[in-house]
Enzyme design. Structure first.
Site, PDB file in Angstrom:
ATOM      1  N   HIS A 257      -0.187   1.092   9.844  1.00 46.37           N
ATOM      2  CA  HIS A 257      -1.447   1.648   9.355  1.00 46.37           C
ATOM      3  C   HIS A 257      -2.265   2.161  10.531  1.00 46.37           C
ATOM      4  CE1 HIS A 257      -0.156  -1.754   6.847  1.00 46.37           C
ATOM      5  NE2 HIS A 257      -0.332  -0.892   5.872  1.00 46.37           N
TER       6      HIS A 257
ATOM      7  N   ASP B  81      -1.467  -8.314   0.873  1.00 46.08           N
ATOM      8  CA  ASP B  81      -0.209  -8.352   0.127  1.00 46.08           C
ATOM      9  C   ASP B  81       0.211  -9.791  -0.155  1.00 46.08           C
ATOM     10  OD1 ASP B  81      -0.286  -5.640   0.479  1.00 46.08           O
ATOM     11  OD2 ASP B  81       1.618  -5.469   1.528  1.00 46.08           O
TER      12      ASP B  81
ATOM     13  N   GLY C 235       0.813  -1.200   0.000  1.00 49.44           N
ATOM     14  CA  GLY C 235       0.000   0.000   0.000  1.00 49.44           C
ATOM     15  C   GLY C 235       0.848   1.252   0.000  1.00 49.44           C
ATOM     16  N   SER C 236       0.343   2.319  -0.620  1.00 50.93           N
ATOM     17  CA  SER C 236       1.025   3.608  -0.548  1.00 50.93           C
ATOM     18  C   SER C 236       0.800   4.221   0.833  1.00 50.93           C
ATOM     19  CB  SER C 236       0.512   4.539  -1.642  1.00 50.93           C
ATOM     20  OG  SER C 236       0.892   4.043  -2.913  1.00 50.93           O
ATOM     21  N   GLY C 237       1.495   5.326   1.087  1.00 51.33           N
ATOM     22  CA  GLY C 237       1.387   5.993   2.373  1.00 51.33           C
ATOM     23  C   GLY C 237       2.564   5.697   3.289  1.00 51.33           C
ATOM     24  N   HIS C 238       3.504   4.850   2.804  1.00 50.15           N
ATOM     25  CA  HIS C 238       4.684   4.492   3.587  1.00 50.15           C
ATOM     26  C   HIS C 238       5.959   5.059   2.971  1.00 50.15           C
ATOM     27  CE1 HIS C 238       1.985   1.834   5.659  1.00 50.15           C
ATOM     28  NE2 HIS C 238       1.776   1.090   4.594  1.00 50.15           N
TER      29      HIS C 238
ATOM     30  N   LYS D 125       5.786  -7.744   2.505  1.00 46.72           N
ATOM     31  CA  LYS D 125       5.502  -7.495   3.924  1.00 46.72           C
ATOM     32  C   LYS D 125       4.296  -8.347   4.336  1.00 46.72           C
ATOM     33  CE  LYS D 125       4.950  -2.926   3.895  1.00 46.72           C
ATOM     34  NZ  LYS D 125       4.796  -2.780   2.426  1.00 46.72           N
TER      35      LYS D 125
END
Lengths: 332, 332
Positions: free
Chosen positions: B218, B109, B53-56, B104
């Site tokens: 998250h 995922d 996921g994006s945001g990391h 991860k």
């Protein structure tokens, strides 16, 4: 206030202990508050010294190393370092070829670096000073006569630092630093305020839908407040403010830094950089080099600053020269 | 919600446009959502692919480049990428020597990378998978069966990436990646929640004097909430959680990352790192290499994670090998 600190009084000292543990390439005097390279200045090399209030990390300590600064003098958070720090730094890093002070234009910094320059001259150290005043937002502000010094400091330190590494004489290094400053402009937008450890509460309060346009790196007021708008419109405002002050022509080459002020997610910086790049591209302006990330921060402020340097080929070549610091590293 | 975005729906696409503008060393497929090196994979070189996921950010796109990843597949914010992304990436970067998926440990995922591995096998691409599950905070959590994968991903990508660059065969590259994961542990503390663009409000709310101990990237709940305490005590808690799970002896060498979760000022990370280093030093544990900064973030969350890798000499040598990515760069 929730912060990773032991006490508001010990933040700088405790942080310097952490810097020392993380970066063996640096030597830290945590009592005297001077950060220098672990290796002595080579004979014939002009030394570069910068400094200013803490809370803007990685500026300046993160830019000490081969190809950039020889020493940094951190003050307390948002407080100028004292002349004794710069004098001690100069005594440590001067190889006999002189030192260049790189000073952001804030009244306290200017005064204390000036005093340090006089004290250094008294003990036979040649000093040149480069004043950085790139922020186009306001002419005079809370802490300055004239424009504030912000993001262009990174460009001055990198490019003049590379020239000093090549063995150039002090007048030439300082003159190039002044040229880089003269060719650079910055403009910042804040989404939130920041909280200093000593104050324990935000320096100002922005409503949930308002932003501060033209903010300073200590939360000083900018040009005006406005409503939050899409990134494309904010990029327009930033680019327009800079180009209104420093017109650029199609084909001009630039170094562009889109800098996070501390609490802005990198994904948002990339969104904003994409819009900035599109605006500059529409004008035919070439982004020859770029930085996107946190380089000149304001503690936990959400926001971003844009810095554009109209770079000539010499500046670009020196930008590309090897650098080995905690915050900028390439070619080594 | 105040963010530098155009709309919650376009964040990933807009950010990828910015990444493309900032990094000519990368090739960005902003429709297909695949980030690869601009240069083709050399014959004989195993390719490394990660994603999530994006945001990391900078994870994972910021780690694409020589000496690290060959491709990254970003999902929407906090959402797994889809198998088609990994399949497209594998088709692009496989030189015939196979691809290693670095995944991860989150349920989505794991499932989507597994599907992609099967699809890739169908078209004749050899795939090995390295699962990263380093977070000692909780055994199972909101989005995982087993431990969550967090900071150790950076170590796996760097060290296995360096071995792949040397031309090692796929089994050896994957096995080393698994060894690095097995030798690494992480633990995180949040001071605040984070706000996704789609939700527009914080994922949870922490009172003004409370922190989340053992938080996920998250904002998933950790072990417990507690009162904010001095950095020295928080460092104790982080180091103790890791050493309780992976005992270390005097003289053991480690790579240590003190990672900001997005909104934490660098000066605070250095304060915390100084305390972490003191705790490890009391145990005789050697910090052979370190990173302090934002590497695996959770949007605008204030907080930090600690990752410790018990490194052998081979891992240290590969850590030191040249790397040229947006977020990690040395030796080139």
């Amino acid at each position: 206030m929730k912060k990773f600190i032991n006490s508001p009084d010990s933040v700088l000292r405790d942080a310097l202990i952490g810097v020392a543990a993380a970066h063996p390439s640096l030597r830290i005097d945590s009592d005297g508050r001077v950060v220098t390279r672990a290796a002595a200045t080579p004979p014939g090399k002009v030394a570069l010294i910068s400094g200013g209030g803490s809370g803007h990390e990685p500026l300046h300590g993160g830019f000490v190393g081969t190809g950039m600064l020889d020493a940094a003098c951190p003050g307390e958070v948002f407080t100028s370092p004292v002349p004794d720090q710069m004098l001690a730094a100069a005594g440590t890093v001067d190889s006999g070829s002189g030192v260049v002070f790189i000073v952001k234009n804030y009244t306290g910094d200017v005064m204390n670096f000036q005093l340090a320059a006089e004290l250094a001259a008294d003990v036979g150290i040649t000093v040149e000073t480069v004043l950085v005043d790139d922020d186009v937002a306001v002419k005079d502000s809370t802490w300055t006569a004239g424009r504030r010094g912000t993001g262009a400091t990174v460009f001055v330190e990198k490019i003049a630092g590379a020239l000093a590494e090549q063995g150039a004489p002090i007048k030439e290094v300082a003159e190039l630093g002044r040229q880089v400053n003269a060719a650079s402009r910055s403009f910042a937008i804040a989404l939130t305020s920041c909280t200093t450890p000593a104050a324990g509460r935000p320096g100002f309060v922005l409503p949930d839908d308002e932003i501060e346009i033209g903010v300073g790196i200590h939360g000083e007021p900018g040009r005006r407040r406005g409503k939050i708008r899409p990134a494309a419109e904010l990029a327009d405002a930033m680019v327009e403010a800079i180009l209104a002050d420093m017109p650029l022509s199609a084909g001009d080459k630039t170094i562009v830094m889109l800098n996070g002020l501390g609490a802005t997610p990198l994904i948002e910086l990339y969104v904003l950089f994409g819009e900035v790049a599109a605006r500059l591209s529409e004008q035919g302006v070439i982004i020859a080099r770029s930085l996107v990330g946190n380089y000149v921060t304001s503690l936990d402020m959400a926001g971003a600053s844009l810095t554009v340097c109209h770079a000539d080929e010499r500046m670009l070549a020196l930008w590309d020269a090897p650098v080995n610091t905690p915050a900028l590293r390439w070619g080594v």
